[in-house]
Every structure is written in structure tokens, then in C-alpha cells.
Design an enzyme around this catalytic site. Sequence first.
Site, mmCIF file in Angstrom:
data_model
loop_
_atom_site.group_PDB
_atom_site.id
_atom_site.type_symbol
_atom_site.label_atom_id
_atom_site.label_comp_id
_atom_site.label_asym_id
_atom_site.label_seq_id
_atom_site.Cartn_x
_atom_site.Cartn_y
_atom_site.Cartn_z
ATOM 1 N N ALA A 265 22.935 13.839 39.336
ATOM 2 C CA ALA A 265 23.492 13.859 37.997
ATOM 3 C C ALA A 265 23.217 15.213 37.340
ATOM 4 O O ALA A 265 22.286 15.919 37.694
ATOM 5 C CB ALA A 265 22.897 12.727 37.164
ATOM 6 N N GLN A 266 24.025 15.540 36.350
ATOM 7 C CA GLN A 266 23.868 16.810 35.658
ATOM 8 C C GLN A 266 22.558 16.852 34.870
ATOM 9 O O GLN A 266 21.909 17.884 34.768
ATOM 10 C CB GLN A 266 25.054 17.044 34.716
ATOM 11 C CG GLN A 266 25.027 18.375 33.993
ATOM 12 C CD GLN A 266 25.076 19.552 34.936
ATOM 13 O OE1 GLN A 266 25.793 19.528 35.915
ATOM 14 N NE2 GLN A 266 24.310 20.593 34.646
ATOM 15 N N SER A 267 22.152 15.724 34.309
ATOM 16 C CA SER A 267 20.908 15.695 33.528
ATOM 17 C C SER A 267 19.697 16.012 34.383
ATOM 18 O O SER A 267 18.759 16.667 33.928
ATOM 19 C CB SER A 267 20.743 14.321 32.873
ATOM 20 O OG SER A 267 20.731 13.293 33.852
ATOM 21 N N ASP A 270 19.656 19.762 34.847
ATOM 22 C CA ASP A 270 19.301 20.503 33.641
ATOM 23 C C ASP A 270 17.795 20.531 33.402
ATOM 24 O O ASP A 270 17.335 21.264 32.525
ATOM 25 C CB ASP A 270 19.987 19.887 32.419
ATOM 26 C CG ASP A 270 21.492 20.125 32.453
ATOM 27 O OD1 ASP A 270 21.917 21.047 33.171
ATOM 28 O OD2 ASP A 270 22.226 19.378 31.785
ATOM 29 N N ARG A 283 30.401 17.303 32.781
ATOM 30 C CA ARG A 283 29.488 16.258 33.253
ATOM 31 C C ARG A 283 28.547 15.809 32.136
ATOM 32 O O ARG A 283 28.248 14.621 32.027
ATOM 33 C CB ARG A 283 28.697 16.780 34.456
ATOM 34 C CG ARG A 283 29.527 16.932 35.712
ATOM 35 C CD ARG A 283 28.649 17.242 36.919
ATOM 36 N NE ARG A 283 28.093 18.583 36.847
ATOM 37 C CZ ARG A 283 28.675 19.659 37.319
ATOM 38 N NH1 ARG A 283 29.866 19.571 37.897
ATOM 39 N NH2 ARG A 283 28.089 20.851 37.245
#
Length: 586
Positions: A265-267, A270, A283
Site C-alpha cells: 500500500a502507498q501508506s 510513505d 493511491r
Amino acid sequence: MTAESEEPGTAQPESTASSGARTSFRPSARKGRGADTTSVAGLPIFCRARHFARGANVYNVPLWDLTSRWLPEELKAFSSVSSASSAKVAVVSADAGISRIAFQAALGAESDGEDPNPTAPKAGTYRGDDEDAPSDSDQSETGWEGPLGGESRVWSRAAVDGGLLLLRRVQAAALLLAAAEEGGAPAPSYGLGVSAALFSPEFIAEGADVSLDKRLAQILRTREPHFAVCALRSGHFAGAVFRGQEAIVHKAIHRYTVRAKAGGAQSSCDGGKTVKSVGSSLRRYGEVRLAEEIKELMTKTWAAELAACELVLVSVSNRMKSTLLGTEKEPFLPESAKVRKMPFMVGKPTFEAIREAYLRVACVTFADEKTAEVLAARFRPAPAKPAPVAEAAVKQAAPKIEAAPVKPYCEDEDELYTALHAAAAAEDEELITALLDDGANPCVRDGKGRVPYHLCYTQRTRDAFRRYRGSNEEEWDWGEARVPDGINDETDQKKREKEKDKNKRKKDKAKANKVQAKEEADEKLRKDEEERKMLEAAQSKCDSCSKPLVSKPFSRLSFLYCSPDCVKTHMRELQAEAAMKRFSGT
């Protein structure tokens, strides 16, 4: 074909459910009325061919296909237990054969509404985003280990198609009476299993037969289970509320949240660094929108349906649990004790996947005695290890064999170590030549199997052996001495000439490369000059100074200029030329 005409062991095709607002499963078979009737194999008569799972050799019967009054003989005592704590019931134990064990005030404190352990967490209570809690890859938070599974227990764990079941040994009613008439011989039994998700973690951890029997009786009395099933993974959400064979409401949501090819996932990406790209922004927006849609669905749209459910079964990772169920301070479901994690993996979240998961949870598994033993075998306790005292006694009794000490190698004590070996190790070229002239044997080996040439560590000492071989080729077996081809004046001359030719070729090649590089540079300059001239010719020029126009030109009449000064200069030239023409009369 009717339910009565089906033969056990022959599978019949099932009908496919539709995707409407209310979706029904396959209609249940006609239910028999004999509560204690068993089939030929000792299983209940409602175990039909369409329920048979060939891979696991078991029968998976939905709760709505059970007969209306069916309950195993061992659990009938629990059907009459009410909130009165003075009720006295009797339970048939599978380990004790036909004997009956009476007990007083079953579940006393629980039937009075008191919590025997108020400090223990409630069943299925959400504990927030705990990173140490197991995820879907761990198969569940349901305990796969504990006191269940002993040889003298009627309850044990079992696994069917990767899902955890709690299996109870039940005696067939008809065979139970026959065994009693024969004088108390143990009657054949079969296994009755239900999904571990239907039991609270506290019941499983405690492992008490009475508590598990009471819960099993409640499950088997249910003919229309009212469960909600929700799954969330990789930007896909699917959820539905089921009552019996019907799906009351269901919905599937998909958002772009997973990085293509890279995965994850993008989170999660990050966390280490900030990525600024169009894809990452999409995303992040997809994750926010997915969380908002799920929250609205769980807290508003489906609030009434979820509140009426008996259990809410979820399949979600620990990192995404807050997105599906909310946080500990702001849960989406007021009654968090109803939330249970499914004890098996769910595929890509779709309506078909959660419908299949609901069917697995809402089915009762029946297996004959032999199959039940196989399913529960992997959960049996390991045999006790032998006492460490006996191992110590064996070690003491075994004789100790000590290896003889190895004497270190010493060249001075080696009788096979010759003077030629010592000269080669000392890198003395003159002494090597002198010893070889005196007849020293270069093929002799020392105590470690080494020839003198093997002890040469420099090129000069090795060349001393090779020069002697070059002038005395027939004197020794130089192959046995491991000496390479000999060297003499002729070979030295050839080597020097070869080296000279090599250097000459190298210089000629470098000179040719230098000339070629100069020619390529001159050719490049010539081409660049031609391109510059062609570009200047193609460009517009100032009508006053004839310089190329590299920016926006100044215009006057039909002329173009590069600067205001050129405009004025050219205007004066045109005026002077016109005056001269007038004065000359031309």
C-alpha cells in the site's frame, strides 16, 4: 433426484447464487423427522451426497439442512438449561462409553448473568492497531494451541481445508443403545465439528467440556444464522449480512491503493520517505476514499443490520483493522464483542468469496471415527521426552575415547627434507644451481609430499630450476619434479623478440588510434562549421547589419531589424538614397 434417493459418496452439483440485494443459497433438502436416526455409516441421516467433501472425506451440512429437532444425545441435557441455576442435567461422556456423569448447576454464575472473570477481555474485543497481533497470514487470532486434544478428552482441534474446527466425539444414538444392550461395550462414535469462529477465544483458551458443550448445543439449535461477513485487502472491500440462506445486503468496493508491480500500500511506502508523483497522489486519495466509504457503510448505511447480527466475521490484516472496524476510542460497531476473525484465509474480497466463507462458518462438519482421528492427529500432544537422568546415566556409562595428539610437523626432524628443499625455501638461486650441478635430485619429496620446486616462492628461484632443465633436459624426469619447460639462451632470445614485437604492435596501434582520433575530431569540426553556415543561411537576417535574427525582430514597412539602432540607421540610408535619386533626376 430427491434427497431420499441420493447415495452417500456421490457428489451432486449445486446451484449458483445470484448477485441481487437478497441472494439465496441452494434450497435445503427435505428434512427427516427422526431426531436420532443414523445412516449406515453411523452418521446422521441428513448427511447427503451433496454435502460430501471428497478431498477431506467429510460431510459439510449447513445449519438450515439439519432436522428441526436433531441434537446429539450428549447435548440434549443442555437444551433444557435456562437461567435458573438450580437445573440439574446429565451428560453422556464419549470417553466413559455408556456411563453417565451427572453434574450440578451447569454454568452457574453464567446463567445468573454474572461474569466469573470480570478482568478478562471480552470475546472478540477489538484491541486497536497492535503491531504484534497476528495477521491473516497467521490464519487467525483464534488459538491453535491449548488444553484441547488430550487422549481422554471429547473435544479436540481439527483442520479441514486450512480452517480450524473444534471437533467433538459423539456416539451414534442407535449404536449407543445397541452397545448398552450388549453389556456396556464402547459404542462406535463419529466426529462433529464447527468452525472455531463461533466460539469465543476465552472458551477455547479455557477448554472446559461443559462450556463448549453448551455453546455447541446453542449452535445446533440455530436454523437461520444471522451473521455479517466483511473482508478488506489491497484496496478491495466486500461485505454482506446473511440470514439463513439469504444475503440481506451486500456491497463490494474497489479503490486504487496498491503500487503496481512493486506491491504494498502507498501508506506503508510513505513511512520511510515522501514520494511525490501522480501515481502516489492517486493511491493516497484512493486510501482516503476507501476509508470514508467503509466508515459510512459500517456506521450509517448498515448500522441497523449489523446491530441485529449475532456475529460479525472479518478477514483483515492488523494494519488495516482500524479502516474496517475503527479505533479503540471510536469503534464502528458499538458491540465489539461480536467481532470474530475468521480462522482461515479468504481470497480476493468479492461477494462470491465472502459467501463461500459464510457457508464454511455456517456448516457443521460430520466425519466418521477414523476420519475424525486423522483430522485431529496433528493437534495431539507430543509424547513425553525421556527423563534427563537416564540420558545422563547413558552418557556416563559410555566410554570416552580420546583422540591421540597430533605431533606438529618439523622440517628439522624430517629425514626426507633435503638440502635442495632448504635452498628452494630460502630463495637462494646460486645454491640451487650448485646443488643441481652436484647431482641433487629435484624429484625427491619430503615428509609432506612436496618436491623442491613446490617450495619456491619467487620467480627468480623458479627460473633457476627452469634454466637448469633447459641445459639438462635428459638428466631428470622433470614432469615428476613439477618443473615447467626449460629456459636457455635461445628461449630467452625468442622471448625478448616476442616481447619486442608485442611492444611494437602496441605502439603502432596507439599511433594509429591517435591519427584516427585526430581525423575524427577534424571531421566533426568541419561538419559543425557546415551546419552553422547552413543554419545562418536559413535564418532571417537584419536588413541593416545582416546579422541573424535570434530573437523577436523589429519591423518597419517590409524590413526586419535586430535592434532599434538598426531601424534608425537603415531609415537614414533609405532617405539619403531617395534624395540622391531626386537630385540626379533619375
